[in-house]
Design a protein around this motif. Structure first.
Motif, PDB file in Angstrom:
ATOM      1  N   MET A   1       0.819  -1.208  -0.097  1.00 59.31           N
ATOM      2  CA  MET A   1      -0.110  -0.057   0.092  1.00 59.31           C
ATOM      3  C   MET A   1       0.914   1.071   0.001  1.00 59.31           C
ATOM      4  SD  MET A   1      -2.955   1.084   2.718  1.00 59.31           S
ATOM      5  CE  MET A   1      -4.283   0.264   1.991  1.00 59.31           C
ATOM      6  N   PHE A   2       0.508   2.133  -0.692  1.00 57.90           N
ATOM      7  CA  PHE A   2       1.069   3.340  -0.809  1.00 57.90           C
ATOM      8  C   PHE A   2       0.817   4.544   0.177  1.00 57.90           C
ATOM      9  CE2 PHE A   2       1.365   7.781  -2.582  1.00 57.90           C
ATOM     10  CZ  PHE A   2       2.727   7.917  -2.717  1.00 57.90           C
ATOM     11  N   HIS A   3       1.775   4.938   0.911  1.00 54.02           N
ATOM     12  CA  HIS A   3       1.431   6.085   2.021  1.00 54.02           C
ATOM     13  C   HIS A   3       2.513   7.269   1.483  1.00 54.02           C
ATOM     14  CE1 HIS A   3      -0.232   3.187   4.861  1.00 54.02           C
ATOM     15  NE2 HIS A   3       1.071   2.334   4.327  1.00 54.02           N
ATOM     16  N   MET A   4       1.477   8.314   1.643  1.00 56.52           N
ATOM     17  CA  MET A   4       2.248   9.605   1.380  1.00 56.52           C
ATOM     18  C   MET A   4       3.001  10.107   2.801  1.00 56.52           C
ATOM     19  SD  MET A   4      -0.937  12.112  -0.413  1.00 56.52           S
ATOM     20  CE  MET A   4       0.241  13.541  -0.596  1.00 56.52           C
ATOM     21  N   LYS A   5       4.261  10.422   2.153  1.00 53.24           N
ATOM     22  CA  LYS A   5       5.346  10.574   3.458  1.00 53.24           C
ATOM     23  C   LYS A   5       4.832  11.929   4.166  1.00 53.24           C
ATOM     24  CE  LYS A   5       8.921   7.946   2.172  1.00 53.24           C
ATOM     25  NZ  LYS A   5       9.563   6.894   3.227  1.00 53.24           N
ATOM     26  N   ASN A   6       4.691  12.935   3.402  1.00 47.48           N
ATOM     27  CA  ASN A   6       4.565  14.433   4.233  1.00 47.48           C
ATOM     28  C   ASN A   6       3.527  15.239   3.425  1.00 47.48           C
ATOM     29  OD1 ASN A   6       5.059  16.296   6.081  1.00 47.48           O
ATOM     30  ND2 ASN A   6       6.781  16.980   4.924  1.00 47.48           N
ATOM     31  N   PRO A   7       2.174  14.727   3.528  1.00 47.78           N
ATOM     32  CA  PRO A   7       1.107  15.530   2.874  1.00 47.78           C
ATOM     33  C   PRO A   7       1.034  16.839   3.649  1.00 47.78           C
ATOM     34  CG  PRO A   7       0.094  13.802   4.204  1.00 47.78           C
ATOM     35  CD  PRO A   7       1.567  13.541   4.115  1.00 47.78           C
ATOM     36  N   SER A   8       0.611  17.786   2.918  1.00 47.82           N
ATOM     37  CA  SER A   8       0.536  19.441   3.561  1.00 47.82           C
ATOM     38  C   SER A   8      -0.670  19.414   4.429  1.00 47.82           C
ATOM     39  CB  SER A   8       0.219  20.353   2.532  1.00 47.82           C
ATOM     40  OG  SER A   8       1.210  20.162   1.350  1.00 47.82           O
ATOM     41  N   HIS A   9      -0.462  20.430   5.567  1.00 43.13           N
ATOM     42  CA  HIS A   9      -1.413  20.602   6.445  1.00 43.13           C
ATOM     43  C   HIS A   9      -2.635  21.354   5.543  1.00 43.13           C
ATOM     44  CE1 HIS A   9      -3.625  22.756   9.738  1.00 43.13           C
ATOM     45  NE2 HIS A   9      -3.213  21.715  10.293  1.00 43.13           N
ATOM     46  N   PRO A  10      -3.784  21.229   5.917  1.00 45.53           N
ATOM     47  CA  PRO A  10      -4.675  22.038   4.828  1.00 45.53           C
ATOM     48  C   PRO A  10      -4.540  23.674   5.214  1.00 45.53           C
ATOM     49  CG  PRO A  10      -5.861  20.875   6.640  1.00 45.53           C
ATOM     50  CD  PRO A  10      -4.490  20.192   6.666  1.00 45.53           C
ATOM     51  N   GLY A  11      -4.263  24.039   6.313  1.00 41.83           N
ATOM     52  CA  GLY A  11      -3.854  25.331   6.531  1.00 41.83           C
ATOM     53  C   GLY A  11      -2.668  26.118   5.625  1.00 41.83           C
ATOM     54  N   THR A  74      -7.137  14.588   7.215  1.00 41.18           N
ATOM     55  CA  THR A  74      -6.951  13.232   7.467  1.00 41.18           C
ATOM     56  C   THR A  74      -5.698  12.715   6.900  1.00 41.18           C
ATOM     57  OG1 THR A  74      -9.440  13.248   7.356  1.00 41.18           O
ATOM     58  CG2 THR A  74      -7.967  10.901   7.074  1.00 41.18           C
ATOM     59  N   SER A  75      -5.322  13.118   5.499  1.00 42.30           N
ATOM     60  CA  SER A  75      -4.006  12.456   5.031  1.00 42.30           C
ATOM     61  C   SER A  75      -2.893  12.966   5.976  1.00 42.30           C
ATOM     62  CB  SER A  75      -4.018  13.020   3.633  1.00 42.30           C
ATOM     63  OG  SER A  75      -5.001  12.331   2.858  1.00 42.30           O
ATOM     64  N   HIS A  76      -2.900  14.274   6.233  1.00 39.76           N
ATOM     65  CA  HIS A  76      -1.919  14.699   7.109  1.00 39.76           C
ATOM     66  C   HIS A  76      -1.549  14.206   8.505  1.00 39.76           C
ATOM     67  CE1 HIS A  76       0.071  17.676   9.958  1.00 39.76           C
ATOM     68  NE2 HIS A  76       0.630  18.226   8.944  1.00 39.76           N
ATOM     69  N   ASP A  77      -2.993  14.076   9.172  1.00 37.18           N
ATOM     70  CA  ASP A  77      -3.025  13.244  10.483  1.00 37.18           C
ATOM     71  C   ASP A  77      -2.363  11.936  10.411  1.00 37.18           C
ATOM     72  OD1 ASP A  77      -3.998  15.535  11.525  1.00 37.18           O
ATOM     73  OD2 ASP A  77      -6.328  14.971  11.457  1.00 37.18           O
ATOM     74  N   ILE A  78      -2.625  11.100   9.143  1.00 33.14           N
ATOM     75  CA  ILE A  78      -2.445   9.756   8.989  1.00 33.14           C
ATOM     76  C   ILE A  78      -0.873   9.530   8.919  1.00 33.14           C
ATOM     77  CG2 ILE A  78      -2.223   7.784   7.311  1.00 33.14           C
ATOM     78  CD1 ILE A  78      -5.527   8.378   6.992  1.00 33.14           C
ATOM     79  N   ALA A  79      -0.344  10.697   8.219  1.00 36.91           N
ATOM     80  CA  ALA A  79       1.292  10.654   7.747  1.00 36.91           C
ATOM     81  C   ALA A  79       1.798  10.840   9.273  1.00 36.91           C
ATOM     82  CB  ALA A  79       1.578  11.605   6.912  1.00 36.91           C
ATOM     83  N   ALA A  80       1.290  11.840  10.047  1.00 43.25           N
ATOM     84  CA  ALA A  80       1.774  12.194  11.359  1.00 43.25           C
ATOM     85  C   ALA A  80       1.887  10.834  12.294  1.00 43.25           C
ATOM     86  CB  ALA A  80       1.075  13.480  12.157  1.00 43.25           C
ATOM     87  N   ALA A  81       0.601  10.195  12.318  1.00 43.94           N
ATOM     88  CA  ALA A  81       0.510   8.874  13.249  1.00 43.94           C
ATOM     89  C   ALA A  81       1.655   7.891  12.384  1.00 43.94           C
ATOM     90  CB  ALA A  81      -0.572   8.402  13.170  1.00 43.94           C
TER      91      ALA A  81
END
Length: 97
Positions: A1-11, A74-81
């Motif tokens: 499965m592909f995981h984004m390493k560092n998606p941007s924060h929506p801010g 959500t993508s940002h939170d998943i990457a942080a976790a």
């Protein structure tokens, strides 16, 4: 499965794609959204998560859909976790036969 390493924060997206191009100050954008300047600043600078309510305000005021903004969060939170995954020690649950 592909995981984004560092998606941007929506801010960061809101700041670069809305606030800056419209030449708004954080104070003016906060007024348009009906929120406090510190609350908006925290989101724009990635110090606070984008809430569904804030995402809806951004959608109503500026156009990007709340769904898109919350998927970004959500993508940002998943990457942080995932960055802390090795620190989480849990045994895989196995049902007894």
């Amino acid at each position: 499965m592909f995981h984004m390493k560092n998606p941007s924060h929506p801010g960061a997206f809101i700041k670069s794609e809305i606030i800056v191009p419209l030449e708004l100050t954080v104070t003016d954008a906060a007024k348009a959204l009906g929120v406090t300047r510190p609350a908006l600043s925290a989101v724009l600078n990635g110090r606070a998560a984008l809430s569904p309510q804030m995402a809806l305000r951004v959608e109503k005021a500026f156009g990007p859909t709340m769904d898109t903004l919350l998927r970004m969060q959500t993508s940002h939170d998943i990457a942080a976790a995932r960055l802390t995954e090795s620190k989480i020690k849990v045994k895989k649950f196995a049902r007894k036969a």
